[in-house]
Design an enzyme around this catalytic site. Structure first.
Site, short mmCIF file in Angstrom:
data_model
loop_
_atom_site.label_atom_id
_atom_site.label_comp_id
_atom_site.label_asym_id
_atom_site.label_seq_id
_atom_site.Cartn_x
_atom_site.Cartn_y
_atom_site.Cartn_z
N LEU A 43 -31.33 63.42 -33.95
CA LEU A 43 -30.97 64.09 -33.56
C LEU A 43 -32.64 64.28 -32.02
O LEU A 43 -33.74 63.63 -32.42
CB LEU A 43 -30.70 65.57 -34.19
N GLY A 44 -32.35 64.87 -31.42
CA GLY A 44 -33.01 65.17 -29.84
C GLY A 44 -32.84 63.67 -28.98
O GLY A 44 -33.47 63.78 -28.05
N GLY A 119 -19.82 57.49 -33.11
CA GLY A 119 -19.24 57.66 -32.34
C GLY A 119 -17.88 56.71 -31.66
O GLY A 119 -19.19 56.62 -30.34
N GLY A 185 -43.50 47.59 -13.48
CA GLY A 185 -42.76 48.83 -13.26
C GLY A 185 -43.62 49.49 -12.59
O GLY A 185 -44.51 50.31 -13.32
N VAL A 242 -42.79 39.49 -10.92
CA VAL A 242 -43.00 38.54 -12.60
C VAL A 242 -43.02 37.73 -12.58
O VAL A 242 -41.48 37.89 -12.69
CB VAL A 242 -43.51 39.39 -13.48
N GLY A 271 -37.24 50.67 -16.06
CA GLY A 271 -35.69 50.97 -15.84
C GLY A 271 -34.92 51.43 -16.70
O GLY A 271 -35.95 50.42 -18.36
N ASP A 312 -27.84 61.00 -18.76
CA ASP A 312 -28.32 59.54 -18.92
C ASP A 312 -26.86 58.77 -18.50
O ASP A 312 -26.72 57.48 -18.20
CB ASP A 312 -29.62 58.94 -19.39
N ALA A 320 -34.49 64.98 -19.00
CA ALA A 320 -33.90 65.89 -19.47
C ALA A 320 -33.39 67.32 -19.10
O ALA A 320 -32.20 67.49 -19.39
CB ALA A 320 -34.98 65.88 -20.81
N HIS A 449 -54.69 85.61 -7.91
CA HIS A 449 -56.26 85.17 -8.09
C HIS A 449 -57.16 85.34 -8.95
O HIS A 449 -56.97 86.35 -10.22
CB HIS A 449 -56.35 85.69 -7.07
#
Ligand code: FAD
Length: 470
Positions: A43-44, A119, A185, A242, A271, A312, A320, A449
């Site tokens: 999870l997560g 799933g 990267g 590279v 990425g 994503d 996120a 302040h």
């Protein structure tokens, strides 16, 4: 992950338990919908397990190490600090595990059915689940939200072995700190890792194919980060390709731009790619783009009626908090609440390298490219009392405003920050950009302040043409 035996029919079935998926599940459950969420791992998702949370926890470890080293400046005479890396990793794991457990409890308390397995979506919004603790089950949703997230991209010739060549997944649990590292990267994640490793004592080289690190960032802010990195001995090589690497007895030799670079480890940070390869989708009108993203409209709706996709796995900023919002938006749409689409050009960005970077809205370059006549203001942290007190006076706030017909600074187009704690300071800038506030609106607001947000206030006041402190 706790397994609950399946019931068959749900208002919403969610595939993927990362920020996009679990936001849809939690928000839908809050609205009284019956939800099932399918997760094949922990999870997560990336965020909690191998992304935002562990990365920021280890960055805080690096910050603590630095603070202790600098304690003498405050007259606190601490012995030379040493890093007990297994304890550092243990703390990171404790926080990750705590959040994963907490998320599980929250989902359970909202009566979300958790299905452990892979799933796949089929015709008529049927989702099959297999290969996990839930066994082979089938559920049907009136609506389905696809949130399978992303996985790290790799580079040909750099096979990930977890000891010499690694991605973010492996680096976040590296058994011992390397003496030297090349980070391939120089994007957001690459720069966070460069900063982290360098602050922990690793000699870091960043190899970036593009002309600059942090591509897309306002150039004034990139300069701030580069100056700090270089001052700390991080070797930044841009515009380099590279070509491969030759592992040796310890470490490896990277071929880059006709030269050899010897390092202990290579972190491939080029990425992430959408994790959409095995989602079923037979008999549905859900389409996948050439780049692997699930294709959606501005409301996160796929081509299949009743099926949404978020996070994503769609071609929106891979963040996120964007996934959270998209998950909520999908639920609002399912509830026919007609939510306004997300303005992706104005979402908040946060980079947790040292100095931190945070921004919302257009950079100066992007604003000019979009045809705006702009007025800009750069206000620095080095005169700010609080920044001096916390010993982090590097950086600036840059505000980009639209020039009015009479040549004044009008609507705020972008707020960009590099410096101490700016990821915690962006909020006002984010609101200013999204509420289309003017410089006059913002300049009349009072900043407490002494705080670092006074630098944002000063920038706004200066843009009215009458600076206060400068
Ligand atoms: P994910 O988090 O990738 O979750 C997708 C989940 O779906 C996974 O758990 C996966 O196991 C599951 N899944 C996939 N396919 C199936 C299937 N067929 N059946 C069942 N389950 C499936 N973002 C920020 O906003 N701030 C940050 O500071 C930040 N730092 C980051 C640092 C690092 C090192 C990395 C790698 C990423 C970071 N991100 C950050 C990005 C952030 O982690 C992602 O944008 C976010 O996790 C995406 O959420 P998601 O739900 O779309 O996908």
């Amino acid at each position: 992950m706790e397994v609950v035996l399946t019931a068959e029919h749900y208002d919403v079935v969610v595939i993927g338990g990362g920020p996009g998926g679990y936001a849809a599940a939690l928000y839908g459950a809050s609205a009284g919908l019956r939800i099932a969420m399918v997760e094949k791992g922990r999870l997560g998702g990336t965020c909690l397990n191998v992304g935002c949370i562990p990365a920021k926890e280890l960055l805080e470890t690096a910050a603590t190490y630095r603070h202790v080293k600098e304690a003498g400046d405050y007259g606190i005479l601490a012995d030379s600090p040493k890093i007990d890396w297994p304890t550092s990793l243990g703390r990171k794991d404790m926080i990750v595990n705590g959040l994963v457990l907490g998320l599980g409890s929250l989902l359970k308390s909202r009566k979300v059915t958790l299905l452990d397995g892979h799933g796949r979506l089929h015709a008529d919004k049927k989702v099959t689940v297999s290969g996990g603790a839930s066994g082979d089950v089938e559920v049907i949703g009136d609506a389905v939200v696809l949130a399978p997230g992303s996985v790290p991209r790799t580079l040909p010739g750099f096979d990930v072995d977890g000891s010499i060549v690694m991605t973010s997944d492996e680096l976040l649990s590296i058994a011992e700190l390397p003496g030297s590292a090349a980070i391939i990267g120089g994007g957001v994640i690459g720069c966070e890792f460069a900063s982290l490793l360098s602050d922990l004592g690793t000699q870091v080289t960043v190899l970036e194919a593009l002309p600059n690190i942090l591509p897309g960032l306002d150039e004034d802010l990139t300069k701030v980060v580069k100056k700090s990195f270089k001052g700390r001995g991080i070797d930044i090589r841009t515009g380099v390709m590279v070509e491969g690497h030759t592992p040796g007895a310890s470490g490896t030799s990277i071929q880059v731009g006709g030269e050899a670079l010897a390092v202990d480890v290579v972190v491939v940070s080029v990425g992430r790619r959408p994790n959409t390869g095995d989602l079923g989708l037979d008999g549905t009108a859900v389409t996948i783009s050439d780049r692997g993203f699930i294709e959606v409209d501005a409301g996160c709706r796929t081509g299949e009626p009743g099926v949404w996709a978020v996070g994503d796995a769609i071609a929106t900023p891979a963040l996120a908090h964007v996934g959270f919002r998209e998950g909520m938006l999908a639920i609002q749409d399912i509830l026919e609440e007609k939510p306004a689409p997300i303005d992706y050009a104005k979402v908040p960005w946060a980079v947790y390298c040292r100095p931190e970077v945070a921004f919302a809205g257009l950079s100066e370059e992007a604003a000019k490219e979009a045809g705006y006549d702009v007025v800009t203001q750069r206000s620095r942290f080095n005169h700010n009392g609080r920044a001096m007190i916390v010993n982090e006076p590097e950086g600036m706030v840059k505000v980009i405003a639209e020039k009015t017909a009479d040549g004044r600074a009008g609507r705020i187009l972008g707020v960009h920050m590099a410096g101490p704690w700016v990821t915690e300071q962006l909020g006002q800038g984010y609101l200013a950009v999204n509420w289309e506030a003017t410089v006059d609106d913002m300049a009349s607001l009072i900043q407490p302040h002494p705080t670092m947000t006074e630098v944002l206030g000063e920038a706004m006041i200066s843009l009215t043409g009458r600076p206060l402190h400068g």
